[in-house]
Design a protein around this motif. Structure first.
Motif, PDB file in Angstrom:
ATOM      1  N   UNK A 132      -8.835   4.950   2.058  1.00 55.03           N
ATOM      2  CA  UNK A 132      -7.518   5.802   1.644  1.00 55.03           C
ATOM      3  C   UNK A 132      -6.271   5.099   1.598  1.00 55.03           C
ATOM      4  N   UNK A 133      -5.650   5.365   0.744  1.00 52.55           N
ATOM      5  CA  UNK A 133      -4.304   4.522   1.223  1.00 52.55           C
ATOM      6  C   UNK A 133      -3.554   4.283   2.680  1.00 52.55           C
ATOM      7  N   UNK A 176       0.757  -1.201  -0.144  1.00 52.84           N
ATOM      8  CA  UNK A 176       0.051   0.134  -0.692  1.00 52.84           C
ATOM      9  C   UNK A 176       0.692   1.146   0.446  1.00 52.84           C
ATOM     10  N   UNK A 177       2.398   1.178   0.809  1.00 50.77           N
ATOM     11  CA  UNK A 177       2.943   2.186   0.599  1.00 50.77           C
ATOM     12  C   UNK A 177       3.871   2.644  -0.641  1.00 50.77           C
ATOM     13  N   UNK A 195      -5.522   2.288   5.406  1.00 46.27           N
ATOM     14  CA  UNK A 195      -5.038   1.480   4.731  1.00 46.27           C
ATOM     15  C   UNK A 195      -4.108   0.665   5.167  1.00 46.27           C
ATOM     16  N   UNK A 196      -2.821   1.723   5.199  1.00 41.62           N
ATOM     17  CA  UNK A 196      -1.762   0.738   5.354  1.00 41.62           C
ATOM     18  C   UNK A 196      -1.466   1.384   7.185  1.00 41.62           C
ATOM     19  N   UNK A 197      -1.977   2.613   7.006  1.00 45.26           N
ATOM     20  CA  UNK A 197      -1.722   2.617   9.315  1.00 45.26           C
ATOM     21  C   UNK A 197      -2.859   1.443   9.294  1.00 45.26           C
ATOM     22  N   UNK A 224     -17.956   4.695   5.666  1.00 44.35           N
ATOM     23  CA  UNK A 224     -17.830   5.649   4.997  1.00 44.35           C
ATOM     24  C   UNK A 224     -17.306   4.934   3.395  1.00 44.35           C
ATOM     25  N   UNK A 225     -17.103   4.075   2.799  1.00 49.92           N
ATOM     26  CA  UNK A 225     -17.250   3.574   1.511  1.00 49.92           C
ATOM     27  C   UNK A 225     -18.819   3.707   1.200  1.00 49.92           C
ATOM     28  N   UNK A 226     -19.403   3.204   2.107  1.00 49.64           N
ATOM     29  CA  UNK A 226     -20.835   3.356   1.260  1.00 49.64           C
ATOM     30  C   UNK A 226     -21.031   1.657   0.852  1.00 49.64           C
TER      31      UNK A 226
END
Length: 453
Positions: free
Chosen positions: A312-313, A155-156, A316-318, A212-214
């Motif tokens: 958001x990338x 992802x990073x 998700x990485x976090x 949030x994505x819905x």
């Protein structure tokens, strides 16, 4: 039974572990003070909270939306809620049974088993199941840690060279080689606190990012499988995955052993307070992730919800990095009782001298063993279901109930008698059905799997 703490109870005098301190030789006291479970008894009630959260809210929470997809809305919510209630009840039983014999503490699951079923039979019933659970969790956490590290890396740096999962599992294992040399439960409390905080963080990220994505386009809530047999097997596998999510019972007595206790202030008070707080955190992690994850993705959800969330990338990485930090701590919580068992066996039965070198060798070999198995069989979803049904269901859902019936002998057809028998029947169903579904899932994955790829 003997007066409080002055003479050893009659049961199992041959086992130095079950004697009161006064009845022990110098060598036995030295061994007691050296072994990781009861070398220190100065833990506070909140230690039990984050140890229990770390033990329970593991990799299993990320698989809950996937389990919901296999079960459907009605059965999924019912099983999730029933599991929460039943496992809280059986955890309460274990906390109560920890000091039911005056002047004695059952510091390990198998000691309680020996009191309930007899010295030999108790060992044969409890130790294999507890080992399967603890070693199984450590192997699955090696896979989870490696997979989450890889997801973080990808992802990073999406344009970076593709690196094999094997290497990420090795990187994750390197942290365990270092941390496994912390001597006892109290010394890993800092690691455990970080892990508990991380589990709450990544669970929250999972369900908030999903919300949030819905709801996705063309979302379906029916069965993923195209055949009836496929639906049934998937249903069985999902039962095991949910059982895996409630696995803290295998280390609860060992956690309680670190809390100080007197006849006026027994350890069950602070321990139970810690368990209740832990279970509230568990509910706040599990229910939103399972419900919102399934609601958003339907039956297209992956076996790890974070894999379904692409953007958001940075978030998700976090989240994946938090998973890595959590399973680092969680691995240690489950490894500590295994270290205790191996070290007990070596110093008590084989008469090795309690030493730092012995501990160094035992723990490094154990971490290396779990790493090797994880690299060889990284079937995440199937492993969860298989271990969940095979060993977690007995130790979590019904073994405490059987012990309660044997020891306290509640009146037939009383509320306690009925409650315990219902838990036993449900637990046995999970134990039989879940491994069948999981084994099929592993076989299907293995068909396309290349070793050490």
């Amino acid at each position: 039974m003997g007066s409080l703490g002055t003479e050893p109870p009659n049961a199992f005098n041959s086992d130095p572990h079950n004697q009161t301190i006064e009845g022990k030789s110098e060598r036995e006291k030295t061994i007691e003070n050296w072994l990781p479970i009861n070398s220190q008894r100065n833990a506070k009630w909140w230690y039990s909270s984050f140890h229990n959260v770390t033990a329970m809210v593991g990799a299993g929470v990320l698989g809950l939306p996937f389990s919901m997809a296999d079960l459907g809305w009605g059965p999924g919510l019912t099983i999730l809620f029933l599991s929460w209630i039943i496992t809280l009840y059986t955890l309460w039983q274990m906390v109560e049974m920890h000091e039911m014999v005056p002047g004695k503490r059952f510091d390990r699951y198998h000691e309680l088993g020996q009191h309930a079923f007899g010295e030999k039979l108790g060992l044969y019933i409890v130790v294999p199941q507890q080992l399967v659970v603890e070693v199984g969790v450590n192997i699955v956490y090696m896979v989870t840690g490696g997979a989450s590290l890889r997801k973080f890396h990808d992802t990073v740096c999406p344009s970076c060279k593709n690196i094999k999962l094997t290497f990420f599992i090795m990187i994750f294992a390197s942290a365990q080689f270092v941390l496994s040399h912390l001597p006892d439960f109290n010394s890993i409390s800092g690691v455990s606190l970080v892990a508990a905080a991380m589990s709450f963080c990544y669970s929250t990220i999972s369900w908030t990012a999903s919300a949030h994505k819905g709801i996705q386009k063309d979302v379906h809530y029916g069965s993923k499988a195209t055949t009836t047999s496929g639906s049934v097997f998937n249903f069985f596998n999902a039962l095991g995955s949910i059982a895996f999510a409630y696995a803290g019972h295998n280390v609860v007595l060992e956690i309680q052993a670190t809390i100080p206790s007197t006849p006026e202030k027994p350890s069950k008070g602070p321990m139970w307070r810690g368990v209740v707080v832990a279970y509230i955190v568990v509910a706040l992690c599990y229910f939103p992730v399972a419900i919102i994850g399934y609601w958003v993705f339907g039956n297209e959800v992956k076996d790890n919800i974070l894999i379904s969330l692409e953007k958001p990338a940075w978030l998700i990485a976090m989240a994946n990095f938090f998973v890595v930090l959590h399973v680092i701590g969680s691995y240690q919580i489950y490894a500590m009782p295994v270290f205790d068992m191996i070290e007990s066996f070596l110093v008590k039965k084989l008469n090795f001298k309690p030493s730092t070198i012995l501990r160094f060798l035992v723990r490094n070999l154990y971490v290396a063993f779990t790493m090797f198995i994880a690299i060889t069989f990284p079937f995440f979803g199937g492993l969860l279901g298989f271990f969940g049904g095979f060993a977690f269901a007995p130790t979590t859902y019904f073994l405490p109930c059987i012990m309660w019936l044997v020891i306290y002998k509640p009146k037939r057809f009383s509320l306690s008698w009925w409650t315990n028998w219902i838990c036993i029947l449900l637990g046995v169903c999970i134990m039989i059905l879940a491994p069948i579904g999981a084994l099929r899932s592993i076989i299907l994955e293995a068909k396309t799997y290349k070793f050490y790829s």
